[in-house]
Design a protein around this motif. Structure first.
Motif, PDB file in Angstrom:
ATOM      1  N   ASN A 124       4.206  28.056 -15.523  1.00 13.13           N
ATOM      2  CA  ASN A 124       5.489  27.910 -17.163  1.00 13.13           C
ATOM      3  C   ASN A 124       6.274  27.727 -16.029  1.00 13.13           C
ATOM      4  O   ASN A 124       6.568  28.706 -15.384  1.00 13.13           O
ATOM      5  CB  ASN A 124       4.761  29.048 -17.475  1.00 13.13           C
ATOM      6  N   PRO A 125       6.823  26.390 -16.772  1.00 18.11           N
ATOM      7  CA  PRO A 125       8.453  26.433 -16.096  1.00 18.11           C
ATOM      8  C   PRO A 125       9.370  27.556 -16.431  1.00 18.11           C
ATOM      9  O   PRO A 125      10.064  27.854 -15.595  1.00 18.11           O
ATOM     10  CB  PRO A 125       8.965  25.006 -16.603  1.00 18.11           C
ATOM     11  N   ILE A 126       9.091  28.196 -17.476  1.00 21.01           N
ATOM     12  CA  ILE A 126      10.447  29.597 -17.565  1.00 21.01           C
ATOM     13  C   ILE A 126      10.048  30.339 -16.427  1.00 21.01           C
ATOM     14  O   ILE A 126      10.671  30.356 -15.901  1.00 21.01           O
ATOM     15  CB  ILE A 126      10.291  29.872 -19.053  1.00 21.01           C
ATOM     16  N   LEU A 159      12.115  17.033 -11.225  1.00 21.44           N
ATOM     17  CA  LEU A 159      10.803  17.731 -10.780  1.00 21.44           C
ATOM     18  C   LEU A 159      10.924  16.596  -9.059  1.00 21.44           C
ATOM     19  O   LEU A 159      10.808  17.595  -8.309  1.00 21.44           O
ATOM     20  CB  LEU A 159      10.141  17.747 -11.471  1.00 21.44           C
ATOM     21  N   VAL A 174      25.015  24.179 -16.667  1.00 22.43           N
ATOM     22  CA  VAL A 174      24.859  25.331 -17.399  1.00 22.43           C
ATOM     23  C   VAL A 174      24.444  25.909 -18.050  1.00 22.43           C
ATOM     24  O   VAL A 174      23.384  26.087 -18.376  1.00 22.43           O
ATOM     25  CB  VAL A 174      25.892  24.712 -18.599  1.00 22.43           C
ATOM     26  N   MET A 175      24.561  27.717 -17.024  1.00 23.76           N
ATOM     27  CA  MET A 175      23.363  28.344 -17.188  1.00 23.76           C
ATOM     28  C   MET A 175      24.082  29.689 -17.232  1.00 23.76           C
ATOM     29  O   MET A 175      25.072  29.696 -15.791  1.00 23.76           O
ATOM     30  CB  MET A 175      22.531  28.452 -16.828  1.00 23.76           C
ATOM     31  N   ASP A 179      16.858  24.656 -14.706  1.00 23.80           N
ATOM     32  CA  ASP A 179      17.069  25.068 -15.579  1.00 23.80           C
ATOM     33  C   ASP A 179      15.669  24.665 -16.199  1.00 23.80           C
ATOM     34  O   ASP A 179      15.513  23.405 -16.142  1.00 23.80           O
ATOM     35  CB  ASP A 179      17.721  23.825 -16.851  1.00 23.80           C
ATOM     36  N   PRO A 180      14.914  24.923 -17.158  1.00 26.03           N
ATOM     37  CA  PRO A 180      13.532  24.631 -16.679  1.00 26.03           C
ATOM     38  C   PRO A 180      13.525  24.278 -18.850  1.00 26.03           C
ATOM     39  O   PRO A 180      12.204  23.750 -18.279  1.00 26.03           O
ATOM     40  CB  PRO A 180      12.904  26.748 -18.282  1.00 26.03           C
ATOM     41  N   THR A 181      14.393  23.700 -19.428  1.00 22.00           N
ATOM     42  CA  THR A 181      14.341  22.055 -20.259  1.00 22.00           C
ATOM     43  C   THR A 181      14.237  21.073 -19.602  1.00 22.00           C
ATOM     44  O   THR A 181      13.385  19.794 -20.195  1.00 22.00           O
ATOM     45  CB  THR A 181      14.980  23.100 -21.359  1.00 22.00           C
ATOM     46  N   GLY A 240      22.882  32.686 -15.762  1.00 20.36           N
ATOM     47  CA  GLY A 240      23.038  33.226 -14.629  1.00 20.36           C
ATOM     48  C   GLY A 240      22.774  32.686 -13.751  1.00 20.36           C
ATOM     49  O   GLY A 240      23.281  31.264 -12.932  1.00 20.36           O
ATOM     50  N   LEU A 276       4.081  23.439 -10.378  1.00 16.87           N
ATOM     51  CA  LEU A 276       4.575  23.014 -11.191  1.00 16.87           C
ATOM     52  C   LEU A 276       4.333  21.635 -12.111  1.00 16.87           C
ATOM     53  O   LEU A 276       3.899  21.421 -12.641  1.00 16.87           O
ATOM     54  CB  LEU A 276       6.117  23.198 -11.351  1.00 16.87           C
ATOM     55  N   LYS A 277       3.863  21.157 -10.977  1.00 18.95           N
ATOM     56  CA  LYS A 277       3.862  19.896 -11.269  1.00 18.95           C
ATOM     57  C   LYS A 277       2.202  19.866 -11.437  1.00 18.95           C
ATOM     58  O   LYS A 277       1.742  19.066 -12.559  1.00 18.95           O
ATOM     59  CB  LYS A 277       3.780  19.237  -9.898  1.00 18.95           C
ATOM     60  N   MET A 284      11.024  19.672 -16.031  1.00 23.58           N
ATOM     61  CA  MET A 284      10.178  18.796 -16.019  1.00 23.58           C
ATOM     62  C   MET A 284      10.187  17.411 -15.847  1.00 23.58           C
ATOM     63  O   MET A 284       9.203  16.412 -15.975  1.00 23.58           O
ATOM     64  CB  MET A 284       9.047  18.930 -17.520  1.00 23.58           C
ATOM     65  N   ASN A 285      11.741  17.357 -16.398  1.00 23.16           N
ATOM     66  CA  ASN A 285      11.967  15.424 -16.066  1.00 23.16           C
ATOM     67  C   ASN A 285      11.208  15.218 -15.171  1.00 23.16           C
ATOM     68  O   ASN A 285      11.893  15.247 -13.788  1.00 23.16           O
ATOM     69  CB  ASN A 285      13.188  15.793 -16.420  1.00 23.16           C
ATOM     70  N   ALA A 286      10.956  14.159 -14.979  1.00 23.59           N
ATOM     71  CA  ALA A 286       9.839  13.622 -13.762  1.00 23.59           C
ATOM     72  C   ALA A 286      11.341  13.822 -12.590  1.00 23.59           C
ATOM     73  O   ALA A 286      10.889  13.936 -11.480  1.00 23.59           O
ATOM     74  CB  ALA A 286       8.916  12.245 -13.861  1.00 23.59           C
TER      75      ALA A 286
END
Lengths: 1224, 147
Positions: B66-68, B138, B120-121, B128-130, B123, B60-61, B133-135
């Protein structure tokens, strides 16, 4: 100043010869090899700046020994190694000088110009009585006579233009600007050619006027030149003083200049002319050349014209000229560009514009308009859109920068801030003196040239010149003048103590300073770079960093306790934007950075990436400069001259062919919605703007409505009327007619997913009036009204379900953005609903308690917002990548998007009102570099189906001491970044955590400053001047709807404020956080600015405190999206009658949302001021007239952040609170 | 809380390996031995999961995935990993292996805390893919695998 001239000189000389030609030929396209270009070049150069160059060579080489030296000096002076190549290469500067020498008299000057090698023939023509026209004509002639017929056209057009301009003084200045910019470009490859250089010259001129005035001979002669090029009128009355500026005479600036500092002006003018000509020529050339030149050409022209453009005349004129004359064909491209460009100019060349504006603010506006129109007509395609879009922006700019405060403008180009930038001003002045001194050796003309030279060359020149042996005077200069600053700045981007910004570091005792808020708008600080880089640097409106001096290490950053990050407004409406169409887009092979003005050319064939330091080859094609039609000068390409450019991308940059624009409107038609009556407003707006929706012929549109069922509308061609198809099974939605309609949405969004598969790329606008209560996305009311004013816990700031997030991600995957319009009178759980826009790069609009008749101001706002929303630019299938110099890394992103990778944002749509913020961290020490660069590249599909890349590059110095870090704080950017971080904190942790973090930010930074930098041990709270507004802004933030506690705040309002903080660009966000307060019952024309025929008064900013509200006064508060006009109880009845149309205070109605159109002076002033404020933002704010002692005044008073409220500190208490924390 | 925080810093892999070795040395033919055998196998699986996580975040890094997609593959694994661990903790409880259980409790507590505080999810899963990517997140997730 005394830089050793030495060898560089020789190199410069060697280069110069080729340059002239290159620089001259703006048209890149010319297929003709370098040789022909050269020929042309000289001719052109004669005419224009380029000619100057050519001349320079000659002059330099032969006549003026010193001159020749100068180039060398320049080269040596180049502070940064990177720049050296550029400068030396670039330094065509000499040309300017050359020109001057020649121009002892007007004729002389002209002759000189021509006189340069190529010129002679021209001269013959030129001598004609009409200086302006003739000159241009001659230029054209020469060009014509030379190989390029096309040029002639250009020229002719320019000439014509000039002639016309002569008629309209306004136009003239514009040309000047143009020329200047062009000149600068031509001359200084390193320098961005755009506005800045021109601006500088102007400023210099101004400053120098007095100095220059000394050179009478010159003036006399020059004026003639000026007149000749620009206007007869100018000639006739060369004297028009600066006053003229105020007046509507755009040209006046030029004129005024011409009078005192005519020589310089003339030079500039000449240059300008040449510039325009060159550009023009180039543009014609472009047409000729099918491929590359076109875009490049466009680029070139736009910069000149663009700067000013809409408002500003100069730019506009030039642009117009160009397009009209040369680019009929090109226009198309131009047209596209112009739109974009307008804003850009404003941004990038804000300085430039400002300067211009300052010089000839009024004239520009008034004259420009006319001219603009003309241009538009000429331009045809581009004009309408361009001008229209452009005008507003530039106006504001002019107004802002140029209008009110000419001095400041001139001095501090783009970001004059409260502390007028020391550097800029000093520069001009010094230059002037220099010029004067210089003049001695060279005669009158020289000085004139010099200013230009200085402008163009800026730092390097100044540095070099002093060094030059011939001018003993120079040494004196530095001493006398602030020249030191120049030098220091020129010598190293980072120069330290030599002349740091004492102003920004001046310790301020906050507890004793009563009025921290300056009376004038606050500008972004200018990075302490050398002048060349400053001119090249990206406009602070598009790209800002919280620290304009980047600390060398993370440890240093930690010590400073300040946030490090970027604030971006990448898709801003620009008045000027160079658009480049090229087969190759030159990028670094390892980090894929786009080539930019801050790379260094190791030699002609190689360039070194400024982000990863890899050495790359210069592609063969890049060696040819379509702008100047020269070969072997890659550093003069527009890509290397502008920090904001736009590329037309090839198919390599698309995964699939550009898709048609698709707009789907999903409308709530439930009982609640019908009751509120928003549908009529929406339908009206849609009908009005249907033709203005951005898109090409493939654009598709569709509608869906929903209540508890979903209604599809079959709008297929051939149907006599739309068919409505109702799907009542919302748990398993299907498309009744997949072909004929566009799509849908609904509270249950399963539907959308289905629909999205049918949507190629586009935008979904969702209009929702209440809480979704059915289907997959149903939400429960989570708000407890009793806790609205709770001081403790604010819950439910995060989403209740991830349904909308998933929906948004699906949309994003389909390159579709969802924009949410929430018109709800009750709680609608915006926190959950907003996710659908947040992650699909959409935008959110919220109209609490919307009702068509009960709340007309909201209806009006919706209508205005819709107009902007429907007609603004839009980019589809966008991705934005942000790169930075090795050692820095992206930490966290803020805004509406989906983060695809560590530096890649996926944006289904990009709109001009979207702002982004990025937190940065320093991963490796930056000790081995003195500059860091940031580059954002936004790849998008325009609504016309073109794939484009917009690239912004920002360059900042690296510093090693804490004091310098504090000196470079951009407090507005810092506060915006903190606000973004605080929003994240409140959602992930809690609101009280976020509030504590904000207070701690102030406490930490001030205590760190106090202990590390400040030598004073006062009892008070000491802050550097650069941070003096920090506590005030943080306090304002704490009282903002998003973060306040103790005051009753609806959850949706709070969440909406948070959404806005995340997605608004800095300029708008600052107004939201800290509104501007003006007293408007005593507006005068003092310091007023002129915008498009209107006189806009510029009242001083008042601090946000009730102590400033007198009962006798009337005050206007500008909160960004709302205006309040507060009328004091004993306000002068004359004012009430003249402005509001009511006889006395008592008769003013409680709800008043407009200012009547009264034919009185004070009404006119007030309205023009309000209109001016409105024009400066995309969303038209609603106006509320608030009577003192009316219930609505609470709304107004809540924005008075310096006052105490039941739940929050006053400003002074806050300071004491902070101080107590520091002492702990 | 402090204990779990400390645990966090330890490498999860090492913990699993330690459990593996410990179990290996204590096997005997009782219910406890059966538990140990079970745990042995399962711990091997957990080590595999941990390595998988590390690799996934590295991908990912480096912008390899793709994060999703990445979240979609990782999220089911998280819950199963936690459940497996909880499962043999229960086994140890029944086998009255108090020492082993005690050693595992902090990790179990951390897992529970982590899962409760997940975004909150709808599944299963943590990521959370959104925000992945927050450093900060991650880095945290990446460290969690090996730290």
């Amino acid at each position: 100043m005394s830089a050793p001239s030495g060898s560089p000189h020789a190199t410069a000389g060697a280069r110069t010869p080729p340059r002239p030609g290159v620089a001259v030929a703006p048209a890149a396209l010319a297929s003709s090899g370098p040789a022909p270009a050269r020929q042309n070049g000289p001719a052109q150069s004669q005419m224009q700046v380029p000619s100057g160059h050519g001349l320079h060579h000659q002059n330099y080489v032969a006549p003026s020994g010193p001159y020749s030296l100068e180039p060398g000096k320049l080269a040596s002076s180049l502070p940064d190694g990177q720049c050296n190549d550029y400068y030396s290469g670039l330094y065509t500067l000499p040309a300017q000088k050359v020109a001057t020498p020649g121009a002892a008299s007007h004729t002389g000057a002209q002759q000189v110009y021509c006189g340069g090698p190529p010129a002679p023939p021209l001269l013959g023509t030129l001598p004609g009585p009409v200086p302006g026209a003739t000159v241009a004509a001659s230029h054209m002639h020469t060009s014509a006579s030379q190989p390029y017929p096309s040029f002639v056209n250009y020229y002719s057009s320019p000439t014509i233009y000039t002639a016309s301009s002569s008629a309209a003084s306004q136009g003239f200045p514009a040309t000047c600007h143009y020329g200047v910019s062009a000149v600068s470009n031509a001359v200084h490859p390193s320098v961005s050619y755009s506005s800045l250089p021109p601006g500088d010259p102007y400023t210099q001129v101004f400053t120098s006027q007095s100095a220059l005035a000394t050179g009478p001979g010159r003036k006399g002669s020059f004026p003639g030149q000026n007149a000749a090029p620009s206007r007869p009128s100018a000639l006739a009355a060369p004297l028009p003083p600066q006053h003229l500026q105020q007046q509507s005479l755009a040209g006046y600036s030029a004129l005024s200049w011409s009078v005192p500092g005519l020589p310089p002006t003339q030079d500039k003018l000449i240059r300008n002319h040449s510039g325009p000509l060159a550009s023009a020529s180039s543009s014609p050339a472009n047409p000729v050349a099918d491929s590359l030149a076109g875009p490049s050409m466009q680029n070139a022209p736009p910069p000149r014209s663009s700067p000013v453009v809409s408002t500003a005349l100069p730019g506009a004129l030039s642009t117009r000229v160009l397009p009209a004359g040369k680019h009929p064909g090109e226009l198309v491209a131009l047209g596209a560009q112009p739109q974009e460009l307008p804003p850009q100019k404003g941004m990038q060349y804000g300085d430039y514009v400002n300067n211009q504006a300052s010089s000839a603010p009024t004239p520009l506006s008034s004259a420009s308009d006319d001219e603009e129109e003309e241009e538009d007509e000429e331009a045809g395609v581009d004009s309408s859109s361009t001008t229209s879009s452009a005008s507003p922006v530039p106006n504001s700019y002019d107004v802002l920068e140029g209008g009110g405060y000419p001095d400041m403008h001139s001095s501090s180009a783009s970001s004059p801030a409260p502390d007028p930038v020391p550097e800029p001003q000093p520069v001009p002045t010094p230059t002037a003196p220099q010029s004067a001194k210089v003049a001695k050796p060279f005669g009158h003309s020289y000085p004139a040239l010099q200013p230009g030279y200085q402008n163009a060359a800026a730092p390097p020149t100044s540095g070099v010149q002093p060094g030059a042996v011939p001018y003993a005077a120079f040494q004196q200069y530095p001493q006398q003048y602030p020249g030191v600053n120049q030098l220091s700045s020129s010598l190293g981007g980072l120069s330290l103590q030599s002349s740091p910004q004492p102003e920004s570091l001046r310790p301020v005792n906050l507890t004793q300073e009563k009025d921290v808020l300056p009376p004038t708008p606050i500008w972004a600080p200018v990075p302490n770079l050398n002048l060349d880089l400053k001119k090249l640097n990206c406009s602070p409106d598009s790209f800002r960093c919280t620290l304009t001096n980047i600390p060398q290490t993370q440890a240093l950053l930690n010590k400073a306790k300040l946030p490090l990050g970027l604030l971006l407004h990448p898709f801003r409406d620009l008045t000027q934007l160079p658009v480049i169409t090229s087969n190759i887009i030159v990028r670094c092979r390892s980090c894929r950075t786009y080539i930019n003005p801050f790379v260094s050319f190791i030699d002609q064939r190689r360039w070194k990436c400024n982000l990863c330091y890899r050495v790359n080859d210069v592609p063969e094609e890049f060696m040819y400069n379509p702008l100047t039609r020269s070969y072997g000068e890659p550093h003069k390409r527009p890509e290397v001259q502008n920090s904001t450019v736009e590329f037309i991308a090839s198919s390599d940059y698309m995964l699939r062919p550009p898709q048609a624009a698709v707009y789907l409107f999903v409308l709530d038609v439930s009982h609640n919605a019908v009751e509120a009556g928003y549908l009529t407003v929406l339908c009206q707006s849609l009908l009005e703007n249907l033709d203005k929706l951005p898109g090409d012929s493939r654009t598709r549109i569709g509608f869906m409505t929903f209540d508890s069922t979903i209604h599809f509308y079959n709008l297929q061609e051939g149907l006599s009327q739309p068919q409505m198809l109702i799907v009542s099974d919302i748990d398993d939605v299907f498309l009744p007619t997949p072909d004929g309609l566009l799509v849908n949405l609904y509270e249950s969004k399963e539907l959308i997913k289905v629909l999205l598969n049918a949507l190629p790329s586009g935008r979904v606008s969702v209009f929702q009036t209440q809480l979704p209560s059915l289907g997959a996305g149903l939400l429960q009311s989570r708000e407890d009204p009793n806790q609205r004013s709770s001081t403790k816990v604010v819950q439910h700031l995060g989403p209740a379900t991830d349904f909308y997030k998933k929906l948004a991600l699906d949309c994003s995957g389909q390159q579709t953005a969802m924009d949410l319009f929430l018109l709800s009178s009750q709680y609608s759980d915006l926190a959950s609903l907003a996710c659908m826009s947040k992650y699909s790069a959409g935008c959110i609009y919220y109209y609490p308690s919307f009702h068509c008749t009960h709340n007309p101001s909201q209806a009006e706002k919706l209508q205005k917002d819709l107009k902007r929303y429907l007609t603004r630019k839009i980019g589809f299938e966008a991705v934005m990548r942000i790169r930075c110099t090795k050692g820095l890394s992206m930490h966290t992103f803020h805004g509406n998007f989906f983060v695809r990778s560590t530096d890649l944002l996926s944006l289904a749509n990009i709109n001009p009102d979207a702002g982004f913020a990025v937190q940065l961290s320093i991963e490796e020490s930056l000790t081995d570099t003195s500059l860091v660069c940031f580059q954002t590249a936004l790849l998008y599909t325009s609504s016309k189906g073109e794939r484009r890349i917009r690239v912004h590059t920002l360059c900042l110095p690296v510093v090693s001491s804490l004091a310098e870090v504090y000196a470079g704080v951009d407090v507005q950017a810092a506060i915006c970044l903190l606000a973004n971080m605080a929003v994240d904190r409140s959602v992930s942790s809690s609101l009280s955590d976020a509030r504590d973090a904000l207070v701690n930010a102030v406490v930490d930074s001030l205590s760190a400053y106090g202990s590390a930098v400040s030598n004073f041990q006062h009892s008070g709270l000491i802050a550097p001047a650069s941070l003096k507004l920090f506590p005030l802004y943080v306090l304002a933030l704490l009282k903002q709807k998003a973060f306040r506690t103790g005051t009753s705040t609806r959850l949706d309002d709070r969440v909406y404020a948070m959404c806005q903080i995340k997605s608004q660009p800095l300029v708008h966000l600052m107004k939201m956080i800290h509104p501007n307060l003006y007293r408007i019952d005593r507006l005068t024309d003092e310091g007023a600015i002129h915008v498009s025929d209107r006189v806009v008064p510029q009242p001083p900013l008042q601090k946000l405190s009730a102590e400033r509200l007198t009962r006798e006064g009337a005050f206007l508060m500008d909160c960004g999206s709302v205006f309040y006009i507060w009328i004091g109880k004993s306000c002068d009845n004359n004012f009430i009658e003249d402005v509001l149309g009511y006889p006395n205070f008592a008769s003013i109605p409680q709800k008043m949302t407009y200012l009547p159109d009264l034919d009185t002076l004070s009404s006119e002033r007030t309205r023009s001021f309000v209109a001016w404020l409105r024009d400066s933002r995309p969303l038209s704010p609603v106006l509320h007239v608030v009577k003192d002692e009316s219930p609505a005044k609470a709304e107004f008073f809540q924005h008075l952040v310096e006052d105490r409220t039941e739940a929050a500190f006053s400003y002074y208490e806050f300071l004491v609170h902070v101080q107590r924390h520091i002492c702990k | 809380m402090d204990r779990t925080r400390q645990k966090k810093k330890k490498k999860k892999i090492y913990i699993y390996i330690y459990i593996y070795i410990y179990i290996y040395h204590t096997k005997a033919f009782t219910f406890a031995a059966f538990c140990s055998m079970q745990a042995l196998l399962l711990t091997a699986a957990l080590i595999f999961f941990a390595i998988w996580h590390i690799l996934a975040f590295d991908e990912l890094k480096t912008d390899y995935k793709n994060p999703i997609d990445q979240c979609n593959t990782l999220n089911p694994l998280v819950l199963s990993e936690y459940l497996i661990h909880a499962f043999f903790c229960t086994m140890f409880l029944y086998a009255a292996k108090w020492l082993t259980l005690g050693l595992n409790m902090p990790l179990l507590a951390y897992h529970i805390w982590r899962y409760i505080s997940r975004p909150v999810m709808s599944g299963p899963g943590l990521y959370d893919p959104t925000t992945i990517m927050n450093a900060d997140i991650l880095a945290y997730c990446q460290k969690e695998g090996c730290s």
